[in-house]
Design an enzyme around this catalytic site. Structure first.
Site, PDB file in Angstrom:
ATOM      1  N   LYS A 169      17.459 -10.785  20.929  1.00 16.78           N
ATOM      2  CA  LYS A 169      18.372  -9.604  21.131  1.00 16.78           C
ATOM      3  C   LYS A 169      19.404 -10.124  21.756  1.00 16.78           C
ATOM      4  O   LYS A 169      19.768 -10.108  23.177  1.00 16.78           O
ATOM      5  CB  LYS A 169      17.371  -8.661  21.711  1.00 16.78           C
ATOM      6  CG  LYS A 169      18.001  -7.075  21.427  1.00 16.78           C
ATOM      7  CD  LYS A 169      17.063  -6.336  21.797  1.00 16.78           C
ATOM      8  CE  LYS A 169      17.679  -4.792  22.058  1.00 16.78           C
ATOM      9  NZ  LYS A 169      18.188  -4.448  20.633  1.00 16.78           N
TER      10      LYS A 169
HETATM   11  N1  PMP Z   1      15.647  -4.121  15.144  1.00 14.13           N
HETATM   12  C1  PMP Z   1      16.886  -4.198  15.676  1.00 14.13           C
HETATM   13  C2  PMP Z   1      17.968  -5.096  15.067  1.00 14.13           C
HETATM   14  C3  PMP Z   1      16.979  -3.582  16.940  1.00 14.13           C
HETATM   15  O1  PMP Z   1      18.180  -3.613  17.420  1.00 14.13           O
HETATM   16  C4  PMP Z   1      15.942  -2.866  17.291  1.00 14.13           C
HETATM   17  C5  PMP Z   1      16.283  -2.068  18.685  1.00 14.13           C
HETATM   18  N2  PMP Z   1      15.980  -2.915  19.981  1.00 14.13           N
HETATM   19  C6  PMP Z   1      14.928  -2.862  16.894  1.00 14.13           C
HETATM   20  C7  PMP Z   1      14.652  -3.283  15.611  1.00 14.13           C
HETATM   21  C8  PMP Z   1      13.672  -1.946  17.042  1.00 14.13           C
HETATM   22  O2  PMP Z   1      13.041  -2.618  18.117  1.00 14.13           O
HETATM   23  P1  PMP Z   1      12.324  -1.660  19.521  1.00 14.13           P
HETATM   24  O3  PMP Z   1      11.300  -0.936  18.779  1.00 14.13           O
HETATM   25  O4  PMP Z   1      11.892  -2.840  20.439  1.00 14.13           O
HETATM   26  O5  PMP Z   1      13.403  -1.113  20.080  1.00 14.13           O
END
Ligand code: PMP
Length: 305
Positions: A169
């Site tokens: 991320k």
């Molecule tokens: N994919 C992307 C590209 C994201 O930015 C997010 C948000 N964090 C998610 C999927 C979903 O991840 P999470 O459930 O851990 O928030």
């Protein structure tokens, strides 16, 4: 009093909000970086988006899956060669203290970030300092979840693992998401579904995706270029607890067109049903999506039995 924030996270009058910035709690307005900061010049920052839900009955904020988010943050930092890596327990304490200091009594979005803080021109990852900030802001619905969303597959491909690993991320990677999202929005859709360079379904711009057909719910593997979603993991557990079959497997674009149900999920987006993909209608919300979304909505406020 914390500043008010519009539903989609735009700051309005947040001067009074408290942030954690470079080792101290201070007014958000004073959390500023030099334009020469490496993370600003090259996008070399990692971050997480965490939600805390206000339970009015308990008068408590419940931070959802804080530990797994901070562990993913640490993994993103490792990929970006950050040194030292963040101390998950210390960060957890900082976040709890930040929530207390802001005295929130509503749902909140928390964004911890570790960024390459050295003021320097030069494309590299090593020999750079890193610093931490955490901001927390009141936050409502990210997606209007009631009637389902219209999705489009877009021409912008998800970054390959050998380009920018989508599992990390990293701030710079959100240019990829932004390019995809703007394509969808300008064409009149609500959200983009991003495909991997080989054409298989990867994920949305800030959500993982689930596709149900003939009683089997599929979600793409990490190798398709998806983030290891924390909501994706929770939702898979909820679905299995409800007696549904969930598998991680490749999904072709045409699977989307003939799906019985599709939903997307993420910390900000929660569980949102999809009502069409590239103008092919998808039944919405289907029974599996509805059951999963209801269970998730109760669990996040600690209202599940
Ligand atoms: N994919 C992307 C590209 C994201 O930015 C997010 C948000 N964090 C998610 C999927 C979903 O991840 P999470 O459930 O851990 O928030």
């Amino acid at each position: 009093m914390a500043g008010k924030v519009a539903a989609r996270g735009e700051l309005a009058g947040a001067e009074a909000a408290i942030a954690y910035f470079e080792g101290e709690f201070r007014p958000l307005a004073d959390a500023r970086v030099n334009v020469m900061t490496h993370a600003f010049l090259y996008g070399t920052a990692t971050f997480e988006g965490v939600r805390a839900y206000w339970n009015a009955e308990d008068r408590q904020l419940y931070a959802l899956k804080l530990r797994p988010h901070l562990e993913r943050l640490r993994a993103s930092c490792k990929i970006l060669l950050m040194n030292p890596l963040p101390d998950v327990e210390a960060l957890e304490k900082i976040i709890v203290e930040l929530l207390k200091r802001n005295n929130f009594k509503e749902d909140v979005y928390i964004r911890p970030s570790i960024y390459k803080s050295t003021a320097a021109i030069g494309v590299r990852l090593h020999n750079l300092q890193n610093e931490t900030y955490v901001v927390a802001l009141p936050f409502g619905d990210y997606i209007d979840t009631a009637s389902g969303i219209r999705c489009a597959t877009v021409s912008t491909r998800r970054t390959a693992d050998l380009a920018i690993p989508a599992r990390a991320k990293v701030v710079g990677n959100y240019v990829n998401s932004s390019l995809a999202k703007v394509e969808a929005l300008k064409a009149g859709y609500d959200e983009a579904i991003m495909l991997a360079p080989n054409g298989l379904v990867a994920e949305c711009t800030g959500e993982n995706i689930f596709v149900s057909r003939n009683g089997v719910i599929l979600t793409p593997p990490l190798s398709a270029g998806a983030l290891e979603g924390i909501t994706q993991n929770s939702v898979s557990t909820i679905a299995r607890d409800l007696g549904l079959t969930v598998r991680t497997d490749n999904i072709a674009r045409s699977d989307l067109y003939i799906a019985d149900e599709i939903f997307v999920c993420g910390t900000a987006a929660e569980v949102s049903s999809v009502n069409s993909v590239d103008d092919r209608a998808v039944p919405c919300p289907g029974p599996a999506t509805r059951a999963i979304a209801d269970t998730y909505a109760k669990a996040v406020r600690n209202q599940d039995s």
